[in-house]
Write a protein that holds these residues in place. Structure first.
Motif, PDB file in Angstrom:
ATOM      1  N   ASN A  75      -9.502   5.295   6.267  1.00  0.00           N
ATOM      2  CA  ASN A  75     -10.066   6.521   5.707  1.00  0.00           C
ATOM      3  C   ASN A  75      -9.250   6.920   4.475  1.00  0.00           C
ATOM      4  O   ASN A  75      -8.424   7.840   4.526  1.00  0.00           O
ATOM      5  CB  ASN A  75     -10.063   7.630   6.768  1.00  0.00           C
ATOM      6  CG  ASN A  75     -10.834   8.845   6.317  1.00  0.00           C
ATOM      7  OD1 ASN A  75     -11.394   8.886   5.224  1.00  0.00           O
ATOM      8  ND2 ASN A  75     -10.861   9.857   7.170  1.00  0.00           N
ATOM      9  N   ALA A  76      -9.477   6.195   3.385  1.00  0.00           N
ATOM     10  CA  ALA A  76      -8.684   6.402   2.183  1.00  0.00           C
ATOM     11  C   ALA A  76      -9.487   6.023   0.952  1.00  0.00           C
ATOM     12  O   ALA A  76     -10.409   5.204   1.021  1.00  0.00           O
ATOM     13  CB  ALA A  76      -7.407   5.579   2.261  1.00  0.00           C
ATOM     14  N   ILE A 117       0.831  -1.196   0.000  1.00  0.00           N
ATOM     15  CA  ILE A 117       0.000   0.000   0.000  1.00  0.00           C
ATOM     16  C   ILE A 117       0.869   1.250   0.000  1.00  0.00           C
ATOM     17  O   ILE A 117       1.702   1.432   0.884  1.00  0.00           O
ATOM     18  CB  ILE A 117      -0.931   0.048   1.241  1.00  0.00           C
ATOM     19  CG1 ILE A 117      -1.895  -1.137   1.237  1.00  0.00           C
ATOM     20  CG2 ILE A 117      -1.716   1.349   1.295  1.00  0.00           C
ATOM     21  CD1 ILE A 117      -1.581  -2.141   2.286  1.00  0.00           C
ATOM     22  N   MET A 118       0.656   2.095  -1.011  1.00  0.00           N
ATOM     23  CA  MET A 118       1.255   3.427  -1.033  1.00  0.00           C
ATOM     24  C   MET A 118       0.131   4.383  -0.637  1.00  0.00           C
ATOM     25  O   MET A 118      -0.840   4.534  -1.375  1.00  0.00           O
ATOM     26  CB  MET A 118       1.807   3.767  -2.416  1.00  0.00           C
ATOM     27  CG  MET A 118       2.454   5.140  -2.471  1.00  0.00           C
ATOM     28  SD  MET A 118       3.062   5.599  -4.138  1.00  0.00           S
ATOM     29  CE  MET A 118       4.497   4.541  -4.286  1.00  0.00           C
ATOM     30  N   LEU A 119       0.259   4.971   0.532  1.00  0.00           N
ATOM     31  CA  LEU A 119      -0.750   5.886   1.047  1.00  0.00           C
ATOM     32  C   LEU A 119      -0.238   7.315   0.884  1.00  0.00           C
ATOM     33  O   LEU A 119       0.779   7.683   1.478  1.00  0.00           O
ATOM     34  CB  LEU A 119      -1.030   5.581   2.526  1.00  0.00           C
ATOM     35  CG  LEU A 119      -2.126   6.403   3.201  1.00  0.00           C
ATOM     36  CD1 LEU A 119      -3.488   6.117   2.565  1.00  0.00           C
ATOM     37  CD2 LEU A 119      -2.159   6.107   4.698  1.00  0.00           C
ATOM     38  N   LEU A 120      -0.951   8.097   0.071  1.00  0.00           N
ATOM     39  CA  LEU A 120      -0.576   9.487  -0.188  1.00  0.00           C
ATOM     40  C   LEU A 120      -1.441  10.429   0.631  1.00  0.00           C
ATOM     41  O   LEU A 120      -2.658  10.242   0.712  1.00  0.00           O
ATOM     42  CB  LEU A 120      -0.788   9.837  -1.670  1.00  0.00           C
ATOM     43  CG  LEU A 120       0.037   9.088  -2.701  1.00  0.00           C
ATOM     44  CD1 LEU A 120      -0.447   9.434  -4.103  1.00  0.00           C
ATOM     45  CD2 LEU A 120       1.511   9.433  -2.549  1.00  0.00           C
ATOM     46  N   ASN A 121      -0.811  11.448   1.205  1.00  0.00           N
ATOM     47  CA  ASN A 121      -1.609  12.464   1.892  1.00  0.00           C
ATOM     48  C   ASN A 121      -1.995  13.572   0.908  1.00  0.00           C
ATOM     49  O   ASN A 121      -1.679  13.483  -0.292  1.00  0.00           O
ATOM     50  CB  ASN A 121      -0.899  12.992   3.150  1.00  0.00           C
ATOM     51  CG  ASN A 121       0.301  13.871   2.857  1.00  0.00           C
ATOM     52  OD1 ASN A 121       0.588  14.242   1.717  1.00  0.00           O
ATOM     53  ND2 ASN A 121       1.030  14.217   3.898  1.00  0.00           N
ATOM     54  N   VAL A 139      -2.459   2.165  -4.579  1.00  0.00           N
ATOM     55  CA  VAL A 139      -2.232   3.535  -4.108  1.00  0.00           C
ATOM     56  C   VAL A 139      -3.563   4.082  -3.619  1.00  0.00           C
ATOM     57  O   VAL A 139      -4.573   4.017  -4.326  1.00  0.00           O
ATOM     58  CB  VAL A 139      -1.673   4.451  -5.212  1.00  0.00           C
ATOM     59  CG1 VAL A 139      -1.426   5.857  -4.665  1.00  0.00           C
ATOM     60  CG2 VAL A 139      -0.400   3.875  -5.806  1.00  0.00           C
ATOM     61  N   PHE A 140      -3.542   4.610  -2.397  1.00  0.00           N
ATOM     62  CA  PHE A 140      -4.720   5.220  -1.794  1.00  0.00           C
ATOM     63  C   PHE A 140      -4.404   6.668  -1.440  1.00  0.00           C
ATOM     64  O   PHE A 140      -3.269   6.993  -1.090  1.00  0.00           O
ATOM     65  CB  PHE A 140      -5.109   4.495  -0.497  1.00  0.00           C
ATOM     66  CG  PHE A 140      -5.639   3.105  -0.693  1.00  0.00           C
ATOM     67  CD1 PHE A 140      -6.994   2.881  -0.893  1.00  0.00           C
ATOM     68  CD2 PHE A 140      -4.783   2.017  -0.660  1.00  0.00           C
ATOM     69  CE1 PHE A 140      -7.487   1.591  -1.056  1.00  0.00           C
ATOM     70  CE2 PHE A 140      -5.258   0.729  -0.831  1.00  0.00           C
ATOM     71  CZ  PHE A 140      -6.614   0.512  -1.032  1.00  0.00           C
ATOM     72  N   ARG A 141      -5.423   7.502  -1.500  1.00  0.00           N
ATOM     73  CA  ARG A 141      -5.311   8.877  -1.016  1.00  0.00           C
ATOM     74  C   ARG A 141      -5.914   8.908   0.385  1.00  0.00           C
ATOM     75  O   ARG A 141      -7.086   8.565   0.574  1.00  0.00           O
ATOM     76  CB  ARG A 141      -6.081   9.837  -1.925  1.00  0.00           C
ATOM     77  CG  ARG A 141      -6.166  11.265  -1.415  1.00  0.00           C
ATOM     78  CD  ARG A 141      -4.916  12.062  -1.605  1.00  0.00           C
ATOM     79  NE  ARG A 141      -4.621  12.213  -3.028  1.00  0.00           N
ATOM     80  CZ  ARG A 141      -3.436  12.599  -3.479  1.00  0.00           C
ATOM     81  NH1 ARG A 141      -2.459  12.891  -2.641  1.00  0.00           N
ATOM     82  NH2 ARG A 141      -3.222  12.697  -4.770  1.00  0.00           N
ATOM     83  N   PHE A 142      -5.115   9.302   1.370  1.00  0.00           N
ATOM     84  CA  PHE A 142      -5.582   9.423   2.744  1.00  0.00           C
ATOM     85  C   PHE A 142      -6.535  10.610   2.832  1.00  0.00           C
ATOM     86  O   PHE A 142      -6.206  11.716   2.415  1.00  0.00           O
ATOM     87  CB  PHE A 142      -4.380   9.599   3.678  1.00  0.00           C
ATOM     88  CG  PHE A 142      -4.725   9.734   5.127  1.00  0.00           C
ATOM     89  CD1 PHE A 142      -5.527   8.802   5.763  1.00  0.00           C
ATOM     90  CD2 PHE A 142      -4.235  10.800   5.867  1.00  0.00           C
ATOM     91  CE1 PHE A 142      -5.837   8.922   7.108  1.00  0.00           C
ATOM     92  CE2 PHE A 142      -4.528  10.927   7.213  1.00  0.00           C
ATOM     93  CZ  PHE A 142      -5.336   9.990   7.836  1.00  0.00           C
ATOM     94  N   ALA A 189      -5.549  -5.477   0.802  1.00  0.00           N
ATOM     95  CA  ALA A 189      -4.957  -4.138   0.905  1.00  0.00           C
ATOM     96  C   ALA A 189      -5.720  -3.278   1.910  1.00  0.00           C
ATOM     97  O   ALA A 189      -5.109  -2.601   2.746  1.00  0.00           O
ATOM     98  CB  ALA A 189      -4.924  -3.468  -0.463  1.00  0.00           C
ATOM     99  N   LEU A 190      -7.028  -3.318   1.848  1.00  0.00           N
ATOM    100  CA  LEU A 190      -7.831  -2.537   2.795  1.00  0.00           C
ATOM    101  C   LEU A 190      -7.650  -3.042   4.224  1.00  0.00           C
ATOM    102  O   LEU A 190      -7.543  -2.253   5.164  1.00  0.00           O
ATOM    103  CB  LEU A 190      -9.303  -2.575   2.393  1.00  0.00           C
ATOM    104  CG  LEU A 190      -9.645  -1.793   1.120  1.00  0.00           C
ATOM    105  CD1 LEU A 190     -11.031  -2.164   0.611  1.00  0.00           C
ATOM    106  CD2 LEU A 190      -9.515  -0.298   1.360  1.00  0.00           C
TER     107      LEU A 190
END
Length: 165
Positions: A74-75, A23-27, A111-114, A62-63
């Protein structure tokens, strides 16, 4: 297989890869969540990742892993790799990790956006894996990871750099 057994190169080469997600979590500022593993203190930082359970779809894994390792789900999904990426463990680690059953991992990356606030992130989870976390520039990821994952993180940065505004 015993964890202290020495494996030959051909025995290691015959082992499968462990199915896994990353998981790549982007802010909101396009920085990437990275954390230090509790079991590998030092200057190596990584993105969340984990195994896929029997019968579980990669996105479900992934979740689940996102929430287990960061304390939040929360993404919003932005992207996923079309293909699986693999990496090999250093040969001396193979007998010690995952009971010597795998040579490394094959990973589907998401890839998720936080969508929340930093205060929602909680690495002190039920089974904590990380001791610290921070946001990092995507371009620095290959320099932050353990050396045997450097090539993988380089490929991920190249594959997902289009997501940075």
């Amino acid at each position: 297989m015993a964890t202290n057994k020495t494996l030959s190169a051909s025995e290691i080469d015959d082992l499968p890869y462990r199915p896994c997600v990353g998981i790549m979590l982007l802010n909101e500022h396009d920085k990437v969540f990275v954390a230090q593993r509790i079991d590998n203190p030092g200057d190596a930082w990584q993105m969340p990742q984990g195994g896929i359970d029997q019968g579980e779809e990669p996105i479900e894994a992934a979740l689940r892993e996102l929430e287990e390792e960061t304390g939040t789900a929360n993404a919003e999904l932005l992207a996923e790799t079309p293909d699986w990426h693999t990496y090999d463990l250093p040969r001396e680690l193979v007998p010690k990790i995952w009971k010597g059953r795998y040579r490394g991992q094959k990973q589907k990356w998401f890839v998720f956006r936080f969508k929340g606030q930093d205060s929602e992130i909680n690495i002190d989870t039920e089974i904590p894996e990380f001791s610290e976390w921070r946001w990092a520039d995507m371009s620095t990821l290959p320099d932050l990871i353990v050396p045997f994952k450097h090539e993988l993180y380089t490929r991920l940065v190249k594959e997902f750099s289009y997501l940075i505004k």
